[in-house]
Design a protein around this motif. Structure first.
Motif, short mmCIF file in Angstrom:
data_model
loop_
_atom_site.label_atom_id
_atom_site.label_comp_id
_atom_site.label_asym_id
_atom_site.label_seq_id
_atom_site.Cartn_x
_atom_site.Cartn_y
_atom_site.Cartn_z
N LYS A 90 11.54 6.78 2.41
CA LYS A 90 12.12 5.61 1.73
C LYS A 90 11.37 5.24 0.45
CE LYS A 90 15.27 3.28 4.53
NZ LYS A 90 15.22 4.03 5.80
N ILE A 116 0.61 8.23 -7.53
CA ILE A 116 0.71 6.76 -7.55
C ILE A 116 -0.41 6.18 -6.69
CG2 ILE A 116 2.23 4.83 -6.95
CD1 ILE A 116 4.57 6.97 -7.29
N ASN A 118 -2.58 2.49 -5.77
CA ASN A 118 -2.49 1.05 -6.05
C ASN A 118 -3.55 0.17 -5.42
OD1 ASN A 118 -1.64 0.98 -3.52
ND2 ASN A 118 0.27 -0.13 -3.88
N GLY A 123 4.96 -4.80 0.30
CA GLY A 123 5.74 -5.65 1.20
C GLY A 123 5.11 -7.01 1.42
N SER A 127 5.69 -8.11 -5.16
CA SER A 127 6.56 -7.22 -5.92
C SER A 127 5.98 -5.85 -6.23
CB SER A 127 7.05 -7.90 -7.20
OG SER A 127 8.35 -7.43 -7.44
#
Ligand code: ADP
Ligand code: MG
Length: 387
Positions: A90, A116, A118, A123, A127
């Motif tokens: 997902k 990617i 972070n 969640g 955002s």
């Protein structure tokens, strides 16, 4: 996170060599104006320090290959010459969506390897989804040497969230993540996308985020349900005035007049949106004129309205707000984001921040046996190319 570390991590995943670019996309917190964006209303977000990095390099075979440090395992792959459809895993849909929509728009693209990484919780109502979309778009544009104005970029990313993540969100998240301004919050009119940046004086105020660590699922139907209840309200007002386009066009007196004609739920949903728009405008004015006590009260009223009228809070968030308001040096506190979990945002006197965070963590742990994450953040710039 230092850039050499990011590049080393990229080389481990995709091999060394070539020109590696780094793009960052921040998270955001909304200070006030919740669930007003899709009602053509006002919101007041700022971009925050936790962010998502996109470490990327062009590929010559027209493929996009994405890996996320949060999802070790198979990469997400797509071809710029094939059809891009949503699917598993997902998280890949947050990359597939922007790439597919850039292609649909006819923007010339090149393939990409991207890692990617972070510092932004997923969640949590800060955002990470918009950061994924905006960061992916900025990365694809950077590698292809293309540019896009901020409004088009935000619209493309919003469409990606609608079509590829199945969340019918408004325009706030993508607008602030793409176009935030350091040291400022953005008063955004979601009807015409006009923006006003209001400075936040760090000597007067600290913005503190407390994550309840309770998870929400926005595609769980609650978000879409709220949207359709607002639309039902709009249809009622259109009967007597066809020029009404959204709840933005309605005043509180009209809501009260319509009370008996609306179902109780729709009446309360409309009341939240209409009063929240007023609070948002007043709040921006209060911050501009350093009326922090008044701004703080509006935050608590906003929370109460989300709890009682919009019914999107959970007991953990109510507890965090109630607790915050009993700690010294706190002007105001409220749930922020879509709801059903996630974070609160509080305006705190800078000298009271450490005590505030210690107290609220202790109290929450005592009540729920959960360790919340709390941090103070400055307002940052929107997404940018780091190198
Ligand atoms: P929020 O936007 O409040 O963080 P959402 O549910 O809208 O919450 O979006 C979270 C989703 O975004 C995650 O479930 C995941 O699919 C995706 N996502 C966010 N950050 C990352 C990341 N670093 N790597 C991969 N996917 C991510
Ligand atoms: Mg999101």
């Amino acid at each position: 996170m230092n850039t050499q570390q990011l590049k080393d991590d990229f080389a481990k995943q995709f091999g060394a060599g070539g020109r590696v670019h780094i793009i960052r996309a921040p998270g955001r917190v909304n200070l006030i104006g919740e669930h007003t964006d899709y009602n053509d209303g006002f919101v007041f977000p700022m971009a925050i320090e936790p962010q998502v990095f996109f470490v990327c390099r062009a590929r010559t075979d027209g493929k996009v290959v994405a890996k996320s440090s949060l999802f070790p395992g198979a990469a997400v792959e797509m071809s710029l010459t094939g059809t891009i459809t949503k699917g598993e895993p997902k998280w890949g849909n947050y990359v597939r969506g922007p790439v597919a929509l850039l292609l649909e728009k006819g923007v010339p693209l090149v393939g990409m390897d991207v890692l990617i990484v972070n510092t932004l919780p997923m969640g949590g109502g800060l955002s990470s989804s918009a950061a994924m979309e905006v960061g992916t778009t900025r990365s694809m544009l950077a590698l292809a040497g293309q540019e896009m104005d901020l409004s088009s970029l935000a619209l493309l990313c919003q469409k990606a969230e609608h079509k590829y993540a199945d969340v019918p969100c408004g325009i706030m998240d993508q607008t602030i993540v793409a176009g935030g301004k350091a040291g400022h919050a953005m008063l955004l009119d979601c009807r015409d996308n006009s923006k006003q940046f209001i400075p936040l004086n760090p000597n007067d105020l600290s913005v503190v985020i407390v994550n309840s660590m309770v998870k929400h699922e926005l595609s769980g139907g609650e978000y879409a349900e709220r949207r359709s209840q607002c639309e039902e309200g709009v249809r009622h007002f259109q009967k007597s005035n066809p020029s009404v386009k959204a709840l933005r066009d309605i005043q509180i007196a009209q809501i009260e007049q319509a009370k008996s004609a609306l179902s109780d739920v729709v009446y309360r949903r409309c009341r939240h949106v209409v009063t929240e728009n007023t609070r948002c405008l007043r709040y921006a004015e209060d911050l501009k004129t350093q009326r922090y006590e008044s701004a703080g009260k509006l935050m608590v009223q906003s929370h109460d309205s989300m709890r009682d009228d919009y019914e999107i809070t959970v007991p953990e968030l109510d507890y965090l707000v109630e607790t915050a308001m009993n700690i010294k040096g706190v002007y105001g506190s409220r749930m922020t984001g879509g709801g059903f979990g996630g974070c609160t945002v509080s305006l705190v006197l800078p000298r009271s921040v450490d005590n505030f965070m210690a107290e609220i963590k202790k109290s929450y742990r005592g009540k729920y046996k959960i360790d919340p994450v709390a941090f103070a953040t400055n307002a940052t710039d929107g997404a940018s190319v780091v190198e």
